[in-house]
Scaffold this active site. Structure first.
Site, PDB file in Angstrom:
ATOM      1  N   ASP A 123       0.862  -1.181   0.000  1.00 28.01           N
ATOM      2  CA  ASP A 123       0.000   0.000   0.000  1.00 28.01           C
ATOM      3  C   ASP A 123       0.897   1.229   0.000  1.00 28.01           C
ATOM      4  OD1 ASP A 123      -2.457   1.515   0.315  1.00 28.01           O
ATOM      5  OD2 ASP A 123      -1.812   1.903   2.362  1.00 28.01           O
ATOM      6  N   SER A 124       0.303   2.383  -0.303  1.00 32.33           N
ATOM      7  CA  SER A 124       1.058   3.627  -0.252  1.00 32.33           C
ATOM      8  C   SER A 124       1.518   3.950   1.166  1.00 32.33           C
ATOM      9  CB  SER A 124       0.201   4.775  -0.775  1.00 32.33           C
ATOM     10  OG  SER A 124      -0.975   4.886  -0.002  1.00 32.33           O
ATOM     11  N   CYS A 135      -4.209  -0.937  -2.142  1.00 31.07           N
ATOM     12  CA  CYS A 135      -4.295   0.512  -2.243  1.00 31.07           C
ATOM     13  C   CYS A 135      -5.229   0.785  -3.416  1.00 31.07           C
ATOM     14  CB  CYS A 135      -2.899   1.071  -2.532  1.00 31.07           C
ATOM     15  SG  CYS A 135      -2.864   2.797  -3.031  1.00 31.07           S
ATOM     16  N   GLU A 163      -5.548   9.915   9.323  1.00 28.08           N
ATOM     17  CA  GLU A 163      -4.132   9.894   9.719  1.00 28.08           C
ATOM     18  C   GLU A 163      -3.896  10.730  10.977  1.00 28.08           C
ATOM     19  OE1 GLU A 163      -0.954   9.106   7.760  1.00 28.08           O
ATOM     20  OE2 GLU A 163      -2.055   7.667   6.549  1.00 28.08           O
ATOM     21  N   CYS A 185     -11.328   3.533  -0.666  1.00 31.46           N
ATOM     22  CA  CYS A 185     -10.008   3.897  -0.137  1.00 31.46           C
ATOM     23  C   CYS A 185      -9.861   3.157   1.177  1.00 31.46           C
ATOM     24  CB  CYS A 185      -9.903   5.403   0.090  1.00 31.46           C
ATOM     25  SG  CYS A 185      -8.410   5.891   0.993  1.00 31.46           S
ATOM     26  N   HIS A 202      -8.423   3.790   3.847  1.00 28.89           N
ATOM     27  CA  HIS A 202      -8.543   4.549   5.103  1.00 28.89           C
ATOM     28  C   HIS A 202     -10.008   4.718   5.528  1.00 28.89           C
ATOM     29  CE1 HIS A 202      -4.359   5.773   4.579  1.00 28.89           C
ATOM     30  NE2 HIS A 202      -4.399   6.461   5.694  1.00 28.89           N
TER      31      HIS A 202
END
Lengths: 280, 280
Positions: free
Chosen positions: B10-11, B73, B152, B185, B187
Site C-alpha cells: 500500500d502507499s 491501495c 491519519e 479507499c 482509510h
C-alpha cells in the site's frame, strides 16, 4: 552583479508562496523552482528521509548554476538545513530563521505561537531559533496537519470546514498573551484571514515567505550579486509529478500565471543508490 | 498447499485495513506487507508515477517469494493493476474489482456511490468495473480528499470536523436512490459510522478490504495454495519511512499490535534509473 538564477525548492506547491514575495521584491531575478510533487508532503516524514529528499532537490537545481538556493519548505528547513549547508558550496537561505527573527522583532516581550506541520513542530526548530535570539520569550507550538490538505483542495477562508478546523486547532491559544503567530508552513498564508479571525486583531501574523524574500535580498545585496534593476526576470518550474495539477493549483499561490512547468522523471533527481548509500 | 507468504503493499498505512480482514479470514497465512510511507499518499499523484511506485513496491515483495500479491491501495489498483499483472508472473489481487462485484451484488438495481481519493475517482476504474458487470446501474463518484488526512490525524467518527466534512462531501447523495456506497479507499473504513450516518440506514456500505480478503481466499483455494489450517500465521511489515509512526497509527487499523516493522532504505526498493528508464 550576477545574472545566475535563484534556485528554490519545496516539497510541492507551497514554496510558490515564497516565490510570490520574491517576484514582487526582486522582479529582475531569474527563478528556477523544483517542486517534489511525486513525494509530497514532507511534513509527515522522518528526518533522514526529508534530508535525503532535500539534498536531491537541491542537487537537481545545481545544473542551473544558481547563485543561491532557497529551501522554501518549512519541513526541509527545519530538518535538513545543516545538511544542505554542509553539502552545498553556495548560500542556502531557509524559511525558519527569517520567520523566527521577525517573530522576535514583533513580539515585544509577548508570547509567540508557531503553527506548522507535524514534522516541523516535532523538530522544535522554530523554538530553538527563537531561543538563540530571545531566550526569555514564551513559545507555544501547534501542529495543524489538516491545513495543507484543506489548501490543496482549494478551500478558502470562508469555507465552514476551514473555519471549524482553525477554531479547533487555535482556540486554546486565545487569552494566553500571544502577540505573534508564525505561519510555519508555506501553505498557511492562504488561510491567513481565517487564522487571524480566530487569534484576534492583537496578534501579528508572520509569513515566512515575506521574511525569506527579504533575507534573500539581503544576502544578494551584501554579496553584490543582485541582477541589474530594470532587467526582466523569469520563472521556470520543474516538478517530479503532475505538471498540470501544479499549474492549476499553483496559480492560487502567485499573482501570475505559471507559464513554464516541466516534468522531471525520477532519473532526473534521484541520486543513484550507490551515491545515496555513501552519503549516509 | 503452499506455505509461501502473501505479499501486500500500500502507499502507507491504509492497506492494514485489508490485512485486518485477511488475518481474520486466513489466520494461518504468513503476510509480508510493504508500506511506501516515504512517498505516501498516492491519491494526488499521476498515473505514470503511481505505476512506477506500485511496480517498485511489488518488486520489493518478490524477494520474499510470495504466492500472491495484493495491491491493497485503491489508487494503485485503479491506476496500475494492468502494469502489475503484465509485470509479475504470479496472481495479483486488487481492491477495485472485488469492491465493484460486491456493489453490483448489493445494489438490487439501485444506484451506487463510489467514494475515493482524487486519483481513484479521476481514473473512473470503479465505474468501468461496474459497467462490465451491470451496464444499467447508475454510478455516482465523489472524491473525498480530506478523509485520509482526517484518519491519519487520528480523528474518529464523533469528531466535529469529521462530521462536517462527511456531511459536506456526501449530503448531496441523499434522495438520489443510492443503495450502495463503496468505500474506495482503505482509510475510509475508519470513518464508516460517520459515512453511514449521513447516507442513512438504507445504504449498504461496501468495504474493499473485506471483499478483497474473500477474493484472496477464493484465488488460493482454487489454486490449492492455502496454508494448512491450524498453522500459526504471522505478519511482518516493511516501510520506506518512519517505522515508529507506522507502528503507532497502524494499530488503529488492526485488531492486533504490530510486532515487526522494519525500515527499508531507498536502495532497497527504488529500481536503478537505468532499469526505470528501460521500463518506460
Amino acid at each position: 552583479m550576477n545574472t545566475q538564477p535563484i534556485g528554490v525548492f519545496d516539497s510541492g506547491l507551497g514554496g510558490l508562496s515564497v516565490v510570490c514575495h520574491l517576484r514582487r521584491l526582486l522582479p529582475q531575478e531569474r527563478i528556477v523552482y523544483f517542486g517534489d510533487t511525486a513525494r509530497v508532503p514532507y511534513g509527515i516524514k522522518s528526518r533522514p528521509t526529508v534530508v535525503n529528499f532535500a539534498l536531491e532537490a537541491a542537487r537537481f537545481l545545481l545544473q542551473f548554476e544558481p547563485k543561491l538556493i532557497v529551501a522554501a519548505c518549512n519541513t526541509a528547513s527545519a530538518l535538513a538545513i545543516d545538511d544542505l549547508r554542509r553539502g552545498l558550496s553556495l548560500p542556502v537561505v531557509d524559511v525558519v530563521e527569517p520567520g523566527a527573527q521577525a517573530a522576535v522583532r514583533l513580539a515585544g516581550g509577548g508570547g509567540v505561537a508557531i503553527l506548522g506541520t507535524e514534522a516541523t513542530i516535532a523538530s522544535c526548530s522554530y523554538p530553538a531559533a527563537i531561543r538563540v535570539l530571545a531566550p526569555e520569550l514564551e513559545v507555544i507550538s501547534r501542529a495543524c496537519p489538516l491545513f495543507v490538505p484543506l489548501v490543496e483542495e482549494g478551500r478558502g477562508c470562508d469555507d465552514p470546514i476551514v473555519k471549524l478546523t482553525v477554531e479547533t486547532y487555535l482556540a486554546s491559544l486565545r487569552g494566553r498573551g500571544i502577540r505573534v503567530a508564525v505561519l510555519g508552513c508555506t501553505h498557511y498564508p492562504l488561510l491567513r484571514a481565517a487564522i487571524a479571525a480566530v487569534l484576534g486583531p492583537d496578534v501579528h501574523i508572520v509569513e515566512s515567505g515575506r521574511e525569506t524574500s527579504l533575507a534573500v535580498q539581503r544576502v544578494l545585496t551584501d554579496a553584490g550579486s543582485l541582477c541589474p534593476a530594470g532587467r526582466k526576470g523569469s520563472m521556470r518550474c520543474y516538478v517530479s509529478d503532475n505538471p498540470d495539477r501544479f499549474r492549476g493549483i499553483g496559480s492560487r499561490f502567485l499573482d501570475e500565471q505559471l507559464e513554464h512547468v516541466e516534468f522531471v522523471p525520477p532519473e532526473g533527481y534521484i541520486a543513484s543508490p550507490l551515491v545515496q548509500g555513501e552519503g549516509r
